[in-house]
Enzyme design. Sequence first.
Site, PDB file in Angstrom:
ATOM      1  N   HIS A 223      27.998  -9.129 -20.845  1.00  9.47           N
ATOM      2  CA  HIS A 223      27.638  -8.858 -19.560  1.00  9.47           C
ATOM      3  C   HIS A 223      26.801 -10.370 -19.174  1.00  9.47           C
ATOM      4  O   HIS A 223      26.566 -10.363 -17.969  1.00  9.47           O
ATOM      5  CB  HIS A 223      26.478  -7.956 -19.649  1.00  9.47           C
ATOM      6  CG  HIS A 223      26.171  -7.428 -18.118  1.00  9.47           C
ATOM      7  ND1 HIS A 223      24.589  -7.655 -17.743  1.00  9.47           N
ATOM      8  CD2 HIS A 223      26.674  -6.568 -17.290  1.00  9.47           C
ATOM      9  CE1 HIS A 223      24.595  -6.992 -16.380  1.00  9.47           C
ATOM     10  NE2 HIS A 223      25.778  -6.380 -16.281  1.00  9.47           N
TER      11      HIS A 223
ATOM     12  N   ARG B 204      32.437  -0.795 -16.084  1.00 10.80           N
ATOM     13  CA  ARG B 204      32.633   0.665 -15.605  1.00 10.80           C
ATOM     14  C   ARG B 204      33.331   0.622 -14.139  1.00 10.80           C
ATOM     15  O   ARG B 204      32.922   0.078 -13.393  1.00 10.80           O
ATOM     16  CB  ARG B 204      31.420   1.576 -15.700  1.00 10.80           C
ATOM     17  CG  ARG B 204      31.725   3.010 -15.333  1.00 10.80           C
ATOM     18  CD  ARG B 204      30.424   3.746 -15.676  1.00 10.80           C
ATOM     19  NE  ARG B 204      30.062   3.656 -16.920  1.00 10.80           N
ATOM     20  CZ  ARG B 204      28.697   4.021 -17.304  1.00 10.80           C
ATOM     21  NH1 ARG B 204      27.610   3.906 -16.371  1.00 10.80           N
ATOM     22  NH2 ARG B 204      28.484   4.087 -18.493  1.00 10.80           N
TER      23      ARG B 204
ATOM     24  N   TYR C 230      24.676  -8.343  -2.283  1.00  7.66           N
ATOM     25  CA  TYR C 230      23.865  -8.111  -3.685  1.00  7.66           C
ATOM     26  C   TYR C 230      22.880  -9.467  -3.637  1.00  7.66           C
ATOM     27  O   TYR C 230      23.309 -10.561  -3.374  1.00  7.66           O
ATOM     28  CB  TYR C 230      24.664  -8.347  -4.916  1.00  7.66           C
ATOM     29  CG  TYR C 230      25.557  -6.900  -5.198  1.00  7.66           C
ATOM     30  CD1 TYR C 230      25.695  -6.121  -4.472  1.00  7.66           C
ATOM     31  CD2 TYR C 230      25.804  -6.800  -6.555  1.00  7.66           C
ATOM     32  CE1 TYR C 230      26.496  -4.902  -4.648  1.00  7.66           C
ATOM     33  CE2 TYR C 230      26.307  -5.620  -6.963  1.00  7.66           C
ATOM     34  CZ  TYR C 230      26.727  -4.989  -5.951  1.00  7.66           C
ATOM     35  OH  TYR C 230      27.472  -3.571  -6.347  1.00  7.66           O
TER      36      TYR C 230
ATOM     37  N   ARG D 216      14.337  -1.952  -8.938  1.00 14.52           N
ATOM     38  CA  ARG D 216      15.215  -1.468  -7.821  1.00 14.52           C
ATOM     39  C   ARG D 216      15.152  -0.048  -8.098  1.00 14.52           C
ATOM     40  O   ARG D 216      15.286   0.807  -7.137  1.00 14.52           O
ATOM     41  CB  ARG D 216      16.436  -2.329  -7.901  1.00 14.52           C
ATOM     42  CG  ARG D 216      17.410  -1.723  -6.693  1.00 14.52           C
ATOM     43  CD  ARG D 216      18.861  -2.219  -6.782  1.00 14.52           C
ATOM     44  NE  ARG D 216      19.412  -1.271  -8.026  1.00 14.52           N
ATOM     45  CZ  ARG D 216      20.563  -1.870  -8.528  1.00 14.52           C
ATOM     46  NH1 ARG D 216      20.859  -3.173  -8.229  1.00 14.52           N
ATOM     47  NH2 ARG D 216      21.369  -1.088  -9.314  1.00 14.52           N
TER      48      ARG D 216
ATOM     49  N   ARG E 294      33.138  -8.426 -13.290  1.00 16.30           N
ATOM     50  CA  ARG E 294      33.773  -7.916 -12.240  1.00 16.30           C
ATOM     51  C   ARG E 294      34.332  -8.795 -11.287  1.00 16.30           C
ATOM     52  O   ARG E 294      33.527  -9.397 -10.740  1.00 16.30           O
ATOM     53  CB  ARG E 294      32.915  -6.607 -11.464  1.00 16.30           C
ATOM     54  CG  ARG E 294      32.160  -5.767 -12.476  1.00 16.30           C
ATOM     55  CD  ARG E 294      31.312  -4.740 -11.508  1.00 16.30           C
ATOM     56  NE  ARG E 294      30.422  -3.861 -12.450  1.00 16.30           N
ATOM     57  CZ  ARG E 294      30.829  -2.548 -12.892  1.00 16.30           C
ATOM     58  NH1 ARG E 294      31.948  -2.214 -12.494  1.00 16.30           N
ATOM     59  NH2 ARG E 294      29.995  -2.108 -13.567  1.00 16.30           N
TER      60      ARG E 294
ATOM     61  N   HIS F 250      19.286  -7.095  -6.849  1.00 13.63           N
ATOM     62  CA  HIS F 250      20.030  -7.342  -8.175  1.00 13.63           C
ATOM     63  C   HIS F 250      19.433  -8.519  -9.153  1.00 13.63           C
ATOM     64  O   HIS F 250      20.030  -8.651 -10.180  1.00 13.63           O
ATOM     65  CB  HIS F 250      21.441  -7.609  -7.716  1.00 13.63           C
ATOM     66  CG  HIS F 250      22.516  -7.261  -8.904  1.00 13.63           C
ATOM     67  ND1 HIS F 250      23.411  -8.219  -9.741  1.00 13.63           N
ATOM     68  CD2 HIS F 250      22.953  -6.062  -9.634  1.00 13.63           C
ATOM     69  CE1 HIS F 250      23.885  -7.800 -10.726  1.00 13.63           C
ATOM     70  NE2 HIS F 250      23.670  -6.387 -10.633  1.00 13.63           N
TER      71      HIS F 250
ATOM     72  N   ASN G 280      26.861   7.027  -5.159  1.00 11.64           N
ATOM     73  CA  ASN G 280      25.698   6.805  -6.154  1.00 11.64           C
ATOM     74  C   ASN G 280      25.791   8.343  -6.867  1.00 11.64           C
ATOM     75  O   ASN G 280      25.865   8.452  -8.101  1.00 11.64           O
ATOM     76  CB  ASN G 280      24.328   6.538  -5.842  1.00 11.64           C
ATOM     77  CG  ASN G 280      24.387   5.221  -5.048  1.00 11.64           C
ATOM     78  OD1 ASN G 280      25.213   4.394  -5.616  1.00 11.64           O
ATOM     79  ND2 ASN G 280      23.198   4.750  -4.543  1.00 11.64           N
TER      80      ASN G 280
END
Length: 693
Positions: A442, A412, A475, A571, A382, A599, A56
């Site tokens: 997205h 990313r 997640y 979160r 992803r 998530h 992170n």
Amino acid sequence: MSLLSKSVKPSNHNLKTYINRELSLLEFHRRVLAQSQDPDFPLLERLNFLIIFSRNLDEFFEIRVAGLKQQLEIAEHRTGPDGMPLQEVLNQVSKVAHEAVTKQYEILNNQMLPQLKENGVHFVQHEAILEKHKAWIKEYFINEVQPVVTPISLDPSHPFPRLVNKSLNFIVTLEGKDAFGRQIDLAVVPAPRSLPRLVKLPKDISGLEEHYILLSAIIQEHISDLFTGMKATGCYQFRLTRNADLSVSEDVEDLATALKDELSSRRFGKAVRLEVSHKCPSKIAEYLMSQFDLKAEDLYYIQGPVNLARFISNFSIPALRFLPYIQNLPKPLYSKKPFFEILKKEDVLLHHPFDSFAPIIKLLKEAASDPHVLAIKQTLYRSGADSEIVQILAEAARNGKEVTAVIELRARFDEESNIEVANILQEAGALVVYGIVGYKTHAKMILIVRREADVIKRYVHLGTGNYHATNAKIYTDYGLITADDAICEDVHKIFMELTGMGKMAKLKKLFHAPFTLHLHLINLIDQEIKNAKANKKASIIIKVNALTEPQLIQKLYDASQAGVKIDLIIRSICCLRPQVKGLSENIRVRSIVGRYLEHTRVYYFYNDGEELLYCASADWMGRNLFSRIETCFPIENKFLKSQIIELGLMNYLKDNRLAWELDSEANWTKITPLDNEVIHIAQQHLMDSKVVR
């Protein structure tokens, strides 16, 4: 479409009403770090939290700190919505990050490594190499390391090398002359990226317990062997973090080609952080900083391996891991009927990872082989080239289905993988589009078109998370599978919007960014304000990953002042200040950090008793609401709605073990159960509850 972003009103916030985004994100990373000290977590899971913190922090410097430094170069006195000058933000970031890194290595050295040793896992560092290890280490160095390592002397004909982002390197001080009679004082040795950072020692020299030696220790032990005729007087690890953000012009003719060109430069972006061994002399550290144009606040002395992100192995000690969890299936899917027959009767709700990801695979497999299915359309953000979903879509295309994949190439750190996914699908005959330049796609959507008795019928999956089977195990996310005609029509229109050039789609049930979502959220909050002012019960519960959008924050302040009860489950980043007298007294903010990464995005509005509930792909951030294609979909089935409210919201508001609360001073405090209070852990409750979903 670019006019949409320009229509956003300027912020009237300041430090009293808006917490700095970067500092809020750093606080989330510190909450992750804190999990590595939780005695109720198994030891190797605690080590994993330590490693997650490293990853992170790497991304934080590669993207957020790099971005701040770029902005500072362009406009020295620029400020964000909080009004804090950029240089002050960087100063605060450096202070907090240094404190967090110091804490991280204290945990590693004083808690983690001793406890691992007690459980039979030993890490051999350079100063702890024993005589019995040396022969094997030498053989490994000669056979594995020396053939691939490249020492680089620093002299007029060998300038300082261009080092790859986040690579492990050594700077070496030398005495003596080389083969050409030159006096060389310094050299750089990049650690081979092809070799593991942890090497397991054979049992004949380590015994029954597991011994691992760091690659850095092997190199340090034999560093002089790389410089024949010379003596290494010092060898110090260092690692450079570079700007890894990508910038692609909206005017490019071929997005995939432009991204490929940018990806090659990511490894060599501008330096933003330097990590060095704590044993490195100050003169050497200063020399390195001068090479990368860095300042003292960018330097981090490390009390251990400089890259903990690779400090992991497949330790064969199940007792030190979480017990495996067997995922559920929603009740309707216990039927052996074809998926499409089930969906004609009822919607299916998936709550990952408590529910399996397998139904999504099953739905696509049935669609790919069903002769009545005409078309499959899906967004991919992803997924990965080895994804089963990608293989199914490719097979569907080969089976003659009209397959359309909207692939977001700019997700990313997954850009390269997504380009590979696009190539696989194109070769199979699928139509691949890359969405809208300037607006990341997205949204998480699958649309299946089927001919049934001479009628076209549509089926849809909408989700809060990515189509990634591995992530679906770690997640928390919601997914709705439905045959609702209005929702299916809305999804069809959004796909047409993504692949065509028409006007903004007018939708019946879905809200979508960058067009209607922000406005609808404002209107929904306004309705709660209206009800509160009419002395009616008014309540809002929002569960998202991040809250940064200034207008929504101001609207929530307005709602609080009107008497609306507001619970926010955030979160990571939260720029709203709760519990401020006269501003946000009715707002409570909490964060859950546990076994699974939270998530889900869920929006709840009491609406005078006619409760409204939405799931979405969007966080409450400017980028999601104005610069991305996002979907927000209603949960209308009463049973599914009550299930999400009870298990996905109220359950998290009851957590008194892994929850943190935010106060008016921007401090996060972990909640401690009161004496005799029953401990409630939201994620564990979902795992223990054998609720038939």
